[in-house]
Design a protein around this motif. Sequence first.
Motif, PDB file in Angstrom:
ATOM      1  N   UNK A  38       1.649 -38.440  13.986  1.00 29.86           N
ATOM      2  CA  UNK A  38       1.129 -38.403  15.358  1.00 29.86           C
ATOM      3  C   UNK A  38       1.437 -37.088  16.072  1.00 29.86           C
ATOM      4  N   UNK A  39       2.352 -36.321  15.533  1.00 28.53           N
ATOM      5  CA  UNK A  39       2.662 -35.020  16.136  1.00 28.53           C
ATOM      6  C   UNK A  39       1.400 -34.161  16.200  1.00 28.53           C
ATOM      7  N   UNK A  40       0.594 -34.246  15.163  1.00 32.42           N
ATOM      8  CA  UNK A  40      -0.653 -33.462  15.133  1.00 32.42           C
ATOM      9  C   UNK A  40      -1.557 -33.852  16.296  1.00 32.42           C
ATOM     10  N   UNK A  41      -1.550 -35.115  16.689  1.00 40.64           N
ATOM     11  CA  UNK A  41      -2.374 -35.574  17.804  1.00 40.64           C
ATOM     12  C   UNK A  41      -1.884 -35.007  19.135  1.00 40.64           C
ATOM     13  N   UNK A  42      -0.590 -34.695  19.209  1.00 39.81           N
ATOM     14  CA  UNK A  42      -0.022 -34.141  20.440  1.00 39.81           C
ATOM     15  C   UNK A  42      -0.451 -32.687  20.656  1.00 39.81           C
ATOM     16  N   UNK A  43      -0.670 -31.968  19.565  1.00 41.91           N
ATOM     17  CA  UNK A  43      -1.112 -30.574  19.634  1.00 41.91           C
ATOM     18  C   UNK A  43      -2.243 -30.373  18.620  1.00 41.91           C
ATOM     19  N   UNK A  44      -3.378 -31.012  18.868  1.00 43.89           N
ATOM     20  CA  UNK A  44      -4.459 -31.009  17.869  1.00 43.89           C
ATOM     21  C   UNK A  44      -5.123 -29.642  17.661  1.00 43.89           C
ATOM     22  N   UNK A  45      -4.962 -28.755  18.608  1.00 40.24           N
ATOM     23  CA  UNK A  45      -5.644 -27.460  18.501  1.00 40.24           C
ATOM     24  C   UNK A  45      -4.831 -26.393  17.774  1.00 40.24           C
ATOM     25  N   UNK A  46      -3.651 -26.731  17.259  1.00 42.17           N
ATOM     26  CA  UNK A  46      -2.869 -25.743  16.528  1.00 42.17           C
ATOM     27  C   UNK A  46      -3.621 -25.303  15.290  1.00 42.17           C
ATOM     28  N   UNK A  47      -3.749 -24.026  15.132  1.00 38.85           N
ATOM     29  CA  UNK A  47      -4.493 -23.465  14.016  1.00 38.85           C
ATOM     30  C   UNK A  47      -3.812 -23.717  12.669  1.00 38.85           C
ATOM     31  N   UNK A  48      -2.493 -23.851  12.676  1.00 41.04           N
ATOM     32  CA  UNK A  48      -1.774 -24.041  11.411  1.00 41.04           C
ATOM     33  C   UNK A  48      -2.112 -25.368  10.735  1.00 41.04           C
ATOM     34  N   UNK A  49      -2.663 -26.311  11.499  1.00 38.64           N
ATOM     35  CA  UNK A  49      -3.044 -27.598  10.892  1.00 38.64           C
ATOM     36  C   UNK A  49      -4.215 -27.429   9.930  1.00 38.64           C
ATOM     37  N   UNK A  50      -5.088 -26.495  10.216  1.00 33.95           N
ATOM     38  CA  UNK A  50      -6.325 -26.380   9.436  1.00 33.95           C
ATOM     39  C   UNK A  50      -6.352 -25.189   8.486  1.00 33.95           C
TER      40      UNK A  50
END
Length: 162
Positions: free
Chosen positions: A125-137
């Motif tokens: 759920x951490x990803x949902x808190x900062x969904x626009x972080x470029x490192x996720x993609x």
Amino acid sequence: MVTTWTEAVWFLPFVIPIAIWVTWSDMASMKIPNKAVLALMIVFAVIGLIALPFVDYLWRWAHFAVVLVITFVLNALRLLGAGDAKFAAAMAPFIALPDWYPFMFLLGATLIAAFIVHRVAKATRIRQMVPDWESWTRREFPMGMALAPALVFYLAIALAQG
């Protein structure tokens, strides 16, 4: 470790906020700001004069030059980002020459831990808190997430050995 408690006491309060800035920025945008690199260099330039014997202070600038050359070669080979290269070079003067070998083990451990934490966070759920972080993609890993904490841990260990 050669780095003393006194050096760590002087450097750590200034390094921690820069490390947080670098880690956050690299995860959010996959970039380490030049201002953060410059801030770390200014901390060493000013606080190093207080924390270190003058001869050691001058020699530690050679660490910057050597690491800058090595990391720029790694960047040219596309093994390391330019921001990572500059930040690693800015970190270098904080590390005493006899501590380089143990620091590399610390960096390796921090890199593995940061990679695992990033991948686990990406799947929670951490990803949902900062969904626009470029490192996720991005396929690349935000090395600032390992470099900056490694410097903090190094200084914290010197402080704990005090």
